[in-house]
Design an enzyme around this catalytic site. Structure first.
Site, mmCIF file in Angstrom:
data_model
loop_
_atom_site.group_PDB
_atom_site.id
_atom_site.type_symbol
_atom_site.label_atom_id
_atom_site.label_comp_id
_atom_site.label_asym_id
_atom_site.label_seq_id
_atom_site.Cartn_x
_atom_site.Cartn_y
_atom_site.Cartn_z
ATOM 1 N N LYS A 83 0.636 -1.257 0.023
ATOM 2 C CA LYS A 83 0.176 0.150 0.217
ATOM 3 C C LYS A 83 0.681 1.434 0.181
ATOM 4 O O LYS A 83 2.180 1.097 0.335
ATOM 5 C CB LYS A 83 -0.785 -0.025 1.483
ATOM 6 C CG LYS A 83 -2.184 -1.151 1.176
ATOM 7 C CD LYS A 83 -3.010 -0.670 2.639
ATOM 8 C CE LYS A 83 -3.824 -1.764 3.001
ATOM 9 N NZ LYS A 83 -4.872 -1.556 1.454
ATOM 10 N N ARG A 123 -10.227 -11.920 2.909
ATOM 11 C CA ARG A 123 -11.348 -12.476 1.791
ATOM 12 C C ARG A 123 -9.970 -13.976 2.200
ATOM 13 O O ARG A 123 -11.430 -15.157 2.154
ATOM 14 C CB ARG A 123 -11.505 -12.476 0.659
ATOM 15 C CG ARG A 123 -10.330 -12.277 -1.313
ATOM 16 C CD ARG A 123 -10.574 -11.296 -1.569
ATOM 17 N NE ARG A 123 -10.806 -10.256 -1.683
ATOM 18 C CZ ARG A 123 -11.371 -8.927 -2.402
ATOM 19 N NH1 ARG A 123 -11.381 -9.928 -3.916
ATOM 20 N NH2 ARG A 123 -11.355 -7.470 -2.415
HETATM 21 N N1 BES Z 1 -7.802 -3.782 4.699
HETATM 22 C C1 BES Z 1 -8.488 -3.051 3.299
HETATM 23 C C2 BES Z 1 -9.531 -2.875 3.392
HETATM 24 C C3 BES Z 1 -9.877 -1.503 3.707
HETATM 25 C C4 BES Z 1 -9.347 -0.254 3.216
HETATM 26 C C5 BES Z 1 -10.076 -1.358 4.591
HETATM 27 C C6 BES Z 1 -9.562 0.897 3.923
HETATM 28 C C7 BES Z 1 -10.108 0.068 5.431
HETATM 29 C C8 BES Z 1 -9.839 1.023 5.492
HETATM 30 C C9 BES Z 1 -8.262 -4.683 2.374
HETATM 31 O O1 BES Z 1 -7.742 -5.598 2.915
HETATM 32 C C10 BES Z 1 -7.721 -3.660 0.968
HETATM 33 O O2 BES Z 1 -6.568 -4.155 0.907
HETATM 34 N N2 BES Z 1 -8.485 -4.142 -0.215
HETATM 35 C C11 BES Z 1 -8.300 -3.503 -1.762
HETATM 36 C C12 BES Z 1 -8.816 -5.052 -2.231
HETATM 37 C C13 BES Z 1 -8.320 -4.529 -3.380
HETATM 38 C C14 BES Z 1 -6.632 -5.283 -3.393
HETATM 39 C C15 BES Z 1 -8.991 -5.459 -4.721
HETATM 40 C C16 BES Z 1 -8.524 -2.815 -1.605
HETATM 41 O O3 BES Z 1 -9.885 -2.190 -1.391
HETATM 42 O O4 BES Z 1 -8.319 -1.585 -2.154
HETATM 43 MN MN MN Z 2 -6.191 -5.512 1.829
#
Ligand code: BES
Ligand code: MN
Ligand code: ZN
Length: 497
Positions: free
Chosen positions: A273, A347
Site C-alpha cells: 500500500k 477474503r
Molecule cells: N483492509 C483493506 C480494506 C480497507 C481499506 C479497510 C481502507 C479500511 C480502510 C483490504 O485488505 C484491501 O486492501 N482491499 C483492497 C482490495 C483490492 C486490492 C482488490 C482495496 O479495497 O483496495
Molecule cells: Mn488489504
C-alpha cells in the site's frame, strides 16, 4: 466514571442536565429551579432561541440563585418521537461537554415527559448507556496530558422516580457497553502491541466469563490445510492464529456463528500500500474485535443462546517469505486460489475461517464482519456498512437491528454475474476481479464461494469501523460498529424465551 441512579431532587452543587421536549412542559426538577431562581429558565431559553428541538443545547455556567456550577439544557425533540436512540443521544450530549470540564459530579434529571411513549426508567437507563458509550477514551499511551485536559467527571447520577426499575433496565446495557469497550480498545491498540498471538491471548481472557476459547496455531492450521489463511501470514514474523470462541447459553440448540477478519496489520504485502494513511491498517482486525466484543457482551448478560465466534488472525507483511502475486494456494475447502493481489487478503483469511466454522459447527447461519474493501467506503461512506446476504430473513433482521441501535447498514446485490469476474486461468478462482468496478460485491462473491450453501450474511465494515469525528454516542476513533447491532439481532430473534 461511575454511573448511579438516584431519586429526583434539585442538587446544590455540580452540573445538572435537563432534557426538555419540544414545546413540552418543563420537567419536575425545573419547577424547583423556577422556585429558587424565578424566571431564570424562561429568560435563558427565550434569549437563546432554545425550544427543545432535538440537538439543541444551552449551557448556563454558575446560574444565579442556584448552588449548581453548571446547568445544561438539552432538546429532546418531539415528545412522541422519543425512543431509545433519542435517550442515548441525549445521554451522550449530556456528558460530552462536561467530561473534561473540571466538573466531578454530573446529574441528569429524567422525569416523565408528557406525551412520550417511553417510560422514565427505560429513558434513564438508555440515557446512562449513551453517556457511558460517549465517555470512552483510549488514553493509556498519553503520558503528558495536561491536567486541564484530563477527564474530570467521577460520577454520573441519573435521577429518576423508580430507581430499581432503571437499574434493572441498565444492567444488560452495561454488559453491552463492556463488549463495545473491549472492541474499541482492541481496534485502537497499535500493531506492535496487538498481533495474532497477543490478540488471541486477549480472546482467551473471555474464558473468565464462561466463554470456551480455543486457539489454533500454525501447526494445527497447516495440518488442516488452511493454505489461504496461512499464505497471508507467511511473510510476517508474527505467527497466524485462529481463535474459536463458544458461548453456550441454550443447552444443545443449534448455534449461530460470527466470523471476523483479524488482519492485525495490513501493509498490503508485496502488493504494498502507499505510505499515506497506512497507519489506519492497524484496525484491519476490526471484524475480529467485534466478534470478541460481541461474545463478551452476550456472555456478560448471560444470553440464552448458543454462539460461535471465530476470528482469523494474521499480519499481512512483505518480506522474503511473503506470498507473491501469482502464487496459487490451496484453501481449507480444497478450492485453489490464484493470489493476483496480496492486498486482497481479508477474503483469503475469511475463506478458511468460514469453511472451518461451517464444517465444524453446522450453524443456523453465519454472519461475517470484515474491513474488507476500500470500495465500500466509496459506495456508502462512513454512514452505513454494506450488507450482502443470500438469505432474506437474515438480511431483513440485520437491517432492522441496525435501525434499532443506530448502526445502519445498506443491502448490496450479489447477483451471479458478478462471480464471473473471479475466474482464474490456472486455479479454481482468483482473489481479485477483472476490471475496477463493483469491488465490494466481487469481494463478497469471492467469500460466497466458501459458504457451502449455508445461510450467510457479510458485513463490509471498512467505512464504519473508525471515525475521525465525534458521533452522538461514539467519540472519534474506534466505533465498535457491529457489537450493538448483532447483540440486538440475537436478543430479538435467537434467544430461548
Ligand atoms: N483492509 C483493506 C480494506 C480497507 C481499506 C479497510 C481502507 C479500511 C480502510 C483490504 O485488505 C484491501 O486492501 N482491499 C483492497 C482490495 C483490492 C486490492 C482488490 C482495496 O479495497 O483496495
Ligand atoms: Mn488489504
Ligand atoms: Zn485488509
Amino acid at each position: 466514571m461511575k454511573i448511579e441512579f438516584a431519586a429526583s431532587s434539585l442538587p446544590n452543587s455540580g452540573a445538572l442536565v435537563l432534557g426538555i421536549a419540544e414545546g413540552g412542559k418543563l420537567p419536575g426538577v425545573a419547577r424547583a429551579i423556577e422556585k429558587a431562581s424565578p424566571g431564570l429558565l424562561k429568560r435563558a431559553m427565550d434569549s437563546s432561541r432554545f425550544e427543545g428541538k432535538k440537538g439543541q443545547s444551552l449551557m448556563l455556567v454558575a446560574p444565579a440563585g442556584l448552588g449548581l456550577s453548571r446547568l445544561l439544557l438539552l432538546g429532546l425533540g418531539k415528545a412522541d418521537e422519543i425512543d431509545s436512540l433519542v435517550a442515548e443521544s441525549f445521554g451522550g450530549a449530556a456528558i460530552a461537554p462536561l467530561l473534561a470540564s473540571g466538573e466531578t459530579q454530573v446529574r441528569i434529571a429524567v422525569d416523565r415527559i408528557e406525551g412520550s411513549p417511553f417510560g422514565p426508567p427505560r429513558f434513564a437507563a438508555h440515557a446512562a448507556y449513551g453517556a457511558l458509550l460517549r465517555s470512552y477514551r483510549f488514553d493509556k499511551y498519553r503520558t503528558k496530558e495536561k491536567a486541564e485536559e484530563k477527564p474530570s467527571v467521577k460520577t454520573l447520577s441519573v435521577m429518576v422516580g423508580n430507581v430499581e426499575a432503571a437499574k434493572r433496565a441498565f444492567a444488560p446495557l452495561e454488559a453491552i457497553a463492556g463488549g463495545v469497550f473491549l472492541t474499541r480498545d482492541l481496534a485502537s491498540e497499535p500493531a506492535n502491541v496487538i498481533y495474532p498471538e497477543s490478540l488471541a491471548a486477549e480472546a482467551k481472557k473471555l474464558s473468565r466469563l464462561g466463554v470456551k476459547v480455543e486457539v489454533l496455531g500454525v501447526p494445527e492450521m497447516t495440518k488442516l490445510g488452511m493454505g489461504a489463511l496461512l499464505g497471508v501470514g507467511q511473510g510476517s514474523a508474527r505467527e497466524s492464529r485462529l481463535v474459536v470462541m463458544q458461548w453456550k447459553g441454550a443447552g444443545d440448540a443449534q448455534p449461530i456463528a460470527f466470523v471476523g477478519k483479524g488482519v492485525t496489520f495490513d501493509t498490503g504485502g508485496i502488493s504494498i500500500k502507499p505510505a499515506a494513511g497506512m497507519e489506519d491498517m492497524k484496525w484491519d482486525m476490526g471484524g475480529a474485535a467485534v466478534v470478541m466484543g460481541l461474545l463478551k457482551a452476550l456472555a456478560a448478560r448471560k444470553a440464552k443462546v448458543n454462539v460461535v465466534g471465530v476470528a482469523g488472525l494474521v499480519e499481512n507483511m512483505p518480506s522474503g517469505t511473503a506470498q507473491r502475486p501469482g502464487d496459487v494456494v490451496k484453501s481449507y475447502s480444497g478450492q485453489t486460489i490464484e493470489v493476483i493481489n496480496t492486498d486482497a487478503e481479508g477474503r483469503l483469511v475469511l475463506a478458511d475461517a468460514i469453511w472451518y466454522t461451517n464444517g465444524r459447527f453446522k450453524p443456523k447461519w453465519i454472519v461475517d464482519l470484515a474491513t474488507l474493501t476500500g470500495a465500500i467506503i466509496i459506495a456508502l461512506g462512513e454512514h452505513r456498512a454494506g450488507l450482502f446476504s443470500n438469505d432474506e430473513t437474515l438480511a431483513e433482521r440485520i437491517l432492522a437491528a441496525g435501525q434499532r441501535v443506530g448502526e445502519l447498514v445498506w443491502r448490496m446485490p450479489i447477483d451471479e454475474v458478478y462471480d464471473k469476474a473471479l475466474a482464474s486461468e490456472i486455479a479454481d478462482v482468483k482473489n481479485v476481479s477483472d476490471g475496477r468496478g463493483a469491488g465490494s460485491i466481487t469481494a463478497a462473491k469471492f467469500i460466497q464461494r466458501f459458504i457451502d450453501g449455508a445461510k450467510w450474511a457479510h458485513l463490509d465494515i471498512a467505512g464504519v469501523t473508525w471515525t475521525k469525528k465525534d458521533g452522538p454516542v461514539t467519540p472519534k476513533g474506534a466505533t465498535a460498529f457491529g457489537v450493538r447491532l448483532l447483540e440486538s439481532l440475537v436478543a430479538a430473534h435467537y434467544e430461548k424465551k
